[in-house]
Design an enzyme around this catalytic site. Structure first.
Site, PDB file in Angstrom:
ATOM      1  N   HIS A 155       0.557  -1.459  -0.189  1.00 57.29           N
ATOM      2  CA  HIS A 155      -0.041   0.078  -0.163  1.00 57.29           C
ATOM      3  C   HIS A 155       0.964   1.375   0.448  1.00 57.29           C
ATOM      4  CE1 HIS A 155      -3.528   2.130   1.491  1.00 57.29           C
ATOM      5  NE2 HIS A 155      -2.880   3.395   1.473  1.00 57.29           N
ATOM      6  N   GLU A 156       1.534   1.315   0.975  1.00 62.48           N
ATOM      7  CA  GLU A 156       2.788   2.477   0.550  1.00 62.48           C
ATOM      8  C   GLU A 156       3.503   3.008  -0.557  1.00 62.48           C
ATOM      9  OE1 GLU A 156       1.997   4.766   3.536  1.00 62.48           O
ATOM     10  OE2 GLU A 156       0.341   3.659   4.227  1.00 62.48           O
ATOM     11  N   HIS A 205       1.578   4.279  -3.089  1.00 65.12           N
ATOM     12  CA  HIS A 205       1.942   5.947  -2.266  1.00 65.12           C
ATOM     13  C   HIS A 205       3.571   6.586  -2.910  1.00 65.12           C
ATOM     14  CE1 HIS A 205      -1.439   7.161  -0.401  1.00 65.12           C
ATOM     15  NE2 HIS A 205      -1.758   5.605   0.141  1.00 65.12           N
ATOM     16  N   GLU A 226      -4.221   8.015  -3.111  1.00 61.05           N
ATOM     17  CA  GLU A 226      -4.890   6.581  -2.573  1.00 61.05           C
ATOM     18  C   GLU A 226      -5.685   5.576  -3.132  1.00 61.05           C
ATOM     19  OE1 GLU A 226      -4.367   5.970   1.008  1.00 61.05           O
ATOM     20  OE2 GLU A 226      -5.636   4.505   1.048  1.00 61.05           O
TER      21      GLU A 226
HETATM   22 ZN    ZN Z   1      -3.312   5.557   2.100  1.00 63.16          ZN
END
Ligand code: ZN
Length: 512
Positions: A272-273, A276, A302
């Site tokens: 997830h990161e 980003h 996101e």
């Molecule tokens: Zn996030």
């Protein structure tokens, strides 16, 4: 061609923007340090530094010299081409300056200091599962947040919360978001009921394999590199609540955490990161400090993390591509498990208590609850003292689970402690945008599953760089999605994705 006059005026504005950005960089890095490195004894002193930096940044943005430079550039912008990127910069800077001028510097400083203290209190309260220790901090913070919303104002047919969401998703309102999120929650609740009714569920055993933390960390670093994260321009460290700090495309800091009893906690937090982080590394470095060098919105941010976490990381192709690495790092601890066990475990739908552990089908139900509650808190229709009770009732109603304690209830997320009201719906926007992007990428590059199975992560990243990253905040997130897909964002691609992936794993036939 713009006249020389404009170029000079814009350069004056730009150097002022650069200094504001440098102050923000200092704040972000001190915030990163507080979460990753700082000993607990530093909290009071650090909060004071952050207060000073927030006040200086705010004063710069409010300064007459900055307003004059912006007005001068606006006055000379008539000769610019309609699609000149400077037009987007001026439009967004005007919005930011108008907002900053409505909030007194003393209030901005008080918010920064109270947030820093509240976040620290939240960590202790969460560890002790004791909402009472956090309550006075949230009370103080919410009073300041309401004051700020009142300073910013909202449209006559809107609500106080609208003033806050504008920080994260410019132009969005409670009403415009509810038009997407309310029907989505109804259809997801129905989908979840349907999937769980079959009594068929993928075996979750894979995620419970006991993989030593050192092996998990090695695996996550290898995956981040494989997905395209550049460690010459970034780091990966540990934090209680994983986040990404991107101050410049040349310095992007990911954080994650590991749990020996749950491989997916660290693995999916990291992926997830990484999503980003790839966005931050792909922003145009030449525009750093200007809006066109920043992310379009938190929803778009996101969308990148959820794209990697779900459309990439939970796909069958991904697990097939990376499994040789998983086997090399985890070895014996895997037993006889292979990519299919991992894929199935990664897509098990279950009613759950914790947002960050939620599967794709139930995740947005967690968001729907927060969206409703924070509108009530900001609007003064719910008191902080009644928050745990309200939270627990909402979980019973929408997710069908009993909340055993506040640690697994209203203390689970850092956002409100960090003063981030209006933030949560951007997660669902991210899911919607991610599904729009996945469907557009598949139309151009070919079906994603075989592409991922072939390990073509670089092709996918190049596509995102071209379609999303390099554009920064030249347009709004919704406009960028529409430019890619040819229609405004909707909930349909996301619902189609959920049914197509999760249906077959839960005993339903794929609709296609
Ligand atoms: Zn996030």
């Amino acid at each position: 061609m713009p006249a020389m006059g404009f170029a000079e005026t814009f350069e004056t504005l730009r150097s002022a923007c650069r200094e504001i950005h440098q102050l923000r960089t200092a704040s972000d890095l001190l915030g990163w340090d507080r979460e990753v490195m700082m000993p607990p004894g530093g909290i009071e002193a650090r909060s004071e530094v952050l207060e000073l930096l927030a006040r200086l940044e705010h004063e710069r943005l409010q300064a007459p010299a900055f307003a004059d430079a912006l007005a001068a550039a606006e006055g000379q912008s008539g000769a610019l081409a309609p699609d000149d990127v400077a037009r987007a910069d001026l439009r967004e800077l005007r919005r930011q300056v108008d907002r900053a001028q409505r909030v007194p510097a003393a209030l901005a400083g008080a918010l920064a200091r109270t947030q820093s203290l509240a976040q620290h209190a939240w960590e202790e309260a969460r560890a002790a599962a004791d909402f009472g220790r956090f309550r006075p901090h949230l009370d103080a913070l919410l009073r300041l947040v309401r004051d700020r919303a009142a300073c910013l104002g909202h449209a006559a047919d809107g609500e106080a919360w609208d003033a806050l969401v504008d920080d994260f998703e410019p132009g969005a309102t409670a009403r415009s978001l509810a038009a997407l999120l309310d029907p989505l929650a109804a259809r997801q609740a129905a989908l979840v009921g349907d999937l769980l009714d079959t009594g068929v569920a993928p075996d979750p055993a894979f995620r419970r394999l006991r993989i030593p933390v050192a092996a998990q960390a090695a695996l996550c670093r290898a995956l981040a590199e494989r997905l395209g994260f550049d460690f010459a321009r970034g780091r990966l460290d540990l934090a209680v609540h994983p986040f990404t700090s991107g101050t410049h495309p040349g310095d992007v800091r990911l954080t994650t955490r590991y749990d020996e009893a749950d491989l997916f906690d660290g693995l999916y937090s990291t992926i997830h990161e990484v999503g980003h982080g790839l966005y931050e590394q792909g922003l145009p470095a030449g525009r750093a400090g200007l809006p066109s060098g920043a992310a379009a919105s938190l929803g778009m941010h996101e969308s990148q993390s959820r794209f990697y976490e779900n459309h990439v990381g939970r796909s069958s192709g991904f697990w097939r591509a990376i499994f040789p690495t998983v086997r090399a790092v985890c070895g014996e601890a895997l037993g006889g498990a292979g990519p299919d066990e991992a894929y199935r475990a990664a897509n098990r739908v279950a009613r759950s208590l914790i947002r960050v552990d939620a599967d794709e089908a139930t995740y947005d139900l967690h968001i729907a609850i927060r969206f409703a509650i924070e509108r009530e808190l900001v609007g003064g229709r719910l008191e902080v003292a009644d928050l745990p009770q309200r939270w627990n009732a909402a979980y019973r109603e929408l997710l069908g689970v009993e909340v055993p304690d506040d640690r697994r209830g209203c203390l689970q997320d850092v956002h409100w402690a960090a003063g981030l009201f209006g933030y949560f719906p951007t997660y669902t926007l991210g899911n919607l945008y991610a599904a729009e992007l996945a469907s557009a990428a598949a139309a151009e590059l070919g079906a994603l599953d075989p592409l991922l199975a072939a390990g073509r992560f670089a092709d996918l990243l190049a596509w995102l760089r071209e379609k999303v990253h390099r554009h920064g905040a030249r347009t709004s997130a919704a406009e960028r999605i529409e430019a890619i897909t040819g229609r405004p964002p909707s909930i349909e691609p996301f619902l189609e994705h959920l049914a197509a992936r999760l249906g077959p794993l839960h005993g339903r036939r794929s609709p296609r």
